[in-house]
Every structure is written in structure tokens, then in C-alpha cells.
Design an enzyme around this catalytic site. Structure first.
Site, PDB file in Angstrom:
ATOM      1  N   HIS A  27      -2.396  -2.919  -3.517  1.00 16.41           N
ATOM      2  CA  HIS A  27      -3.779  -2.767  -3.067  1.00 16.41           C
ATOM      3  C   HIS A  27      -4.710  -2.632  -4.270  1.00 16.41           C
ATOM      4  O   HIS A  27      -5.833  -3.151  -4.268  1.00 16.41           O
ATOM      5  CB  HIS A  27      -3.872  -1.537  -2.159  1.00 16.41           C
ATOM      6  CG  HIS A  27      -5.079  -1.511  -1.296  1.00 16.41           C
ATOM      7  ND1 HIS A  27      -5.384  -0.434  -0.502  1.00 16.41           N
ATOM      8  CD2 HIS A  27      -6.082  -2.403  -1.083  1.00 16.41           C
ATOM      9  CE1 HIS A  27      -6.507  -0.668   0.159  1.00 16.41           C
ATOM     10  NE2 HIS A  27      -6.955  -1.858  -0.179  1.00 16.41           N
ATOM     11  N   ASP A  55      -3.369   2.437  -4.955  1.00 18.00           N
ATOM     12  CA  ASP A  55      -2.018   2.318  -4.409  1.00 18.00           C
ATOM     13  C   ASP A  55      -1.449   0.907  -4.628  1.00 18.00           C
ATOM     14  O   ASP A  55      -2.213  -0.045  -4.727  1.00 18.00           O
ATOM     15  CB  ASP A  55      -2.005   2.702  -2.916  1.00 18.00           C
ATOM     16  CG  ASP A  55      -2.967   1.893  -2.050  1.00 18.00           C
ATOM     17  OD1 ASP A  55      -4.138   1.703  -2.440  1.00 18.00           O
ATOM     18  OD2 ASP A  55      -2.552   1.452  -0.973  1.00 18.00           O
ATOM     19  N   HIS A  98       0.847  -1.193   0.000  1.00 15.19           N
ATOM     20  CA  HIS A  98       0.000   0.000   0.000  1.00 15.19           C
ATOM     21  C   HIS A  98       0.886   1.247   0.000  1.00 15.19           C
ATOM     22  O   HIS A  98       2.097   1.161   0.164  1.00 15.19           O
ATOM     23  CB  HIS A  98      -0.822   0.076   1.295  1.00 15.19           C
ATOM     24  CG  HIS A  98      -1.676  -1.094   1.586  1.00 15.19           C
ATOM     25  ND1 HIS A  98      -3.018  -1.115   1.308  1.00 15.19           N
ATOM     26  CD2 HIS A  98      -1.407  -2.287   2.198  1.00 15.19           C
ATOM     27  CE1 HIS A  98      -3.547  -2.252   1.718  1.00 15.19           C
ATOM     28  NE2 HIS A  98      -2.591  -2.979   2.258  1.00 15.19           N
ATOM     29  N   GLU A 116       2.519  -0.849   4.392  1.00 20.65           N
ATOM     30  CA  GLU A 116       2.337   0.504   3.876  1.00 20.65           C
ATOM     31  C   GLU A 116       3.702   1.134   3.619  1.00 20.65           C
ATOM     32  O   GLU A 116       4.614   1.002   4.438  1.00 20.65           O
ATOM     33  CB  GLU A 116       1.606   1.387   4.894  1.00 20.65           C
ATOM     34  CG  GLU A 116       0.190   0.983   5.173  1.00 20.65           C
ATOM     35  CD  GLU A 116      -0.833   1.593   4.225  1.00 20.65           C
ATOM     36  OE1 GLU A 116      -0.421   2.318   3.276  1.00 20.65           O
ATOM     37  OE2 GLU A 116      -2.022   1.335   4.426  1.00 20.65           O
TER      38      GLU A 116
END
Length: 192
Positions: free
Chosen positions: A166, A176, A45, A127
């Protein structure tokens, strides 16, 4: 703690957490559902708070349900959301762990991979501090590669084919890690 990869330095996973990560406990997780099977998917992400701004404490606050909606107009739209990934890799390459890998972090939302719904049940979410159209740092790629190798060692059902963005598992809803993420470069480093 910032991890600096070297040829003789491997990341270790101990009790579901990276030994070199700074741990910030998020409440946004639960147990993986019974019968969900082994962890078998890695989802990449991006996040930046405010959008396209880096280096703040707001991502940590957001993942811990402590984001002050009055700080920025955008925060009013997300402050009540309850989300978190397992890890965040900052622009400088710092690793922050919010949820142990064995737990179900709330990172993917409504999602599907290879015909199987609810990717949170069987995935790990990482992330990158970033935005769809802003280049990621070399430090982030290097650390992401080392994180990925550690995850692939400990969770053998995560294979190169089961590392996705994602956007791949929530097309039309999520974009993303975006066009700025260099998948070829990432895979080249991963295979080196």
C-alpha cells in the site's frame, strides 16, 4: 475454514472467490468502472484493531460497517469509514473473503501505480492481520504465497512486478505493510 498449503493442494478461485475462504460479505465495494481494463495489480496491506492487537472480531466488523465506536478510543476515529479489502489473512493463516475479485473493493484510496491513478479500479487488495513493526507469521507468508499464485493463475496481468505494498501506491499517506514485511522472504517463497 483455514487453508493449509501443501505441495498437492492449490487454492481454487470459483466465481471470483477463493473456494477455501470463509466469506463475510462487506457492503464496501462496487462495480469496476467500464474501461478500467483487466485486473493487473495486487496490493498488500496490513490491519490490526485495535492497533497492534490481534485475534479480535473488530476487523470483520470494520469492513462490514458494524464497528462499535464506544469499544476503544481509536475506533471513534475510523468507525464511520467505509473500507474493505478483497481478502484478510489472519495471524493463524485463515483466509476471509469480503469482496469477490471481480468487484472493486475500497482498499487503496487515492493511489497511483506506474502513472495510473485510482488503483482500486484494477487491483486486488489483500490485508494481513498485522502492524508495520511486528513480524508477520510464517503461516501468513505461506498462505499469502498460495493466494498470490492462485491470483496470478486466474489474472495473468498480475505479474511479480505488479505486486506492491500500500505504501508503494500511496507514498506519504500509507506505510503498510511496513518494515516488518519481509519482501525478500515472500518473493523467495513465491519463486520456489
Amino acid at each position: 475454514m483455514q487453508f493449509t498449503p501443501t505441495n498437492n493442494n492449490e487454492l481454487a478461485i470459483v466465481d471470483g472467490c477463493l473456494s477455501s475462504a470463509r466469506v463475510v460479505v462487506s457492503p464496501n465495494f462496487n462495480e469496476r468502472p467500464e474501461g478500467a481494463g483487466d485486473i493487473s495489480l495486487l496490493v498488500i496491506h496490513n490491519i490490526s484493531l485495535p492497533p497492534e492487537q490481534f485475534g479480535s472480531i473488530y476487523i470483520e466488523q470494520f469492513f462490514c460497517n458494524k464497528l462499535d465506536a464506544s469499544v476503544h478510543p481509536y475506533f471513534k476515529t475510523i468507525a464511520t469509514m467505509e473500507v474493505s479489502s478483497h481478502l484478510l489473512i489472519t495471524r493463524e493463516g485463515e483466509i476471509i473473503q469480503f469482496v469477490p475479485f471481480g468487484k472493486r473493493a475500497w482498499h487503496a484510496g487515492r493511489s497511483c501505480f506506474d502513472g495510473r491513478q485510482e488503483c482500486n479500479d484494477y487491483s486486488i487488495g489483500v490485508e494481513l492481520e498485522g502492524a508495520d513493526t511486528i513480524a508477520y507469521t510464517n503461516e501468513q507468508y505461506c498462505v499469502l504465497v498460495e493466494v498470490t499464485k492462485a491470483l496470478m493463475r486466474d489474472y495473468s496481468n498480475i505479474t511479480a512486478e505488479r505486486i506492491v505494498g500500500h505504501n508503494d501506491i500511496a507514498p506519504g499517506r500509507k506505510t503498510d505493510p511496513g518494515a516488518a514485511f519481509d519482501w525478500s522472504y515472500f518473493r523467495k517463497l513465491l519463486n520456489a
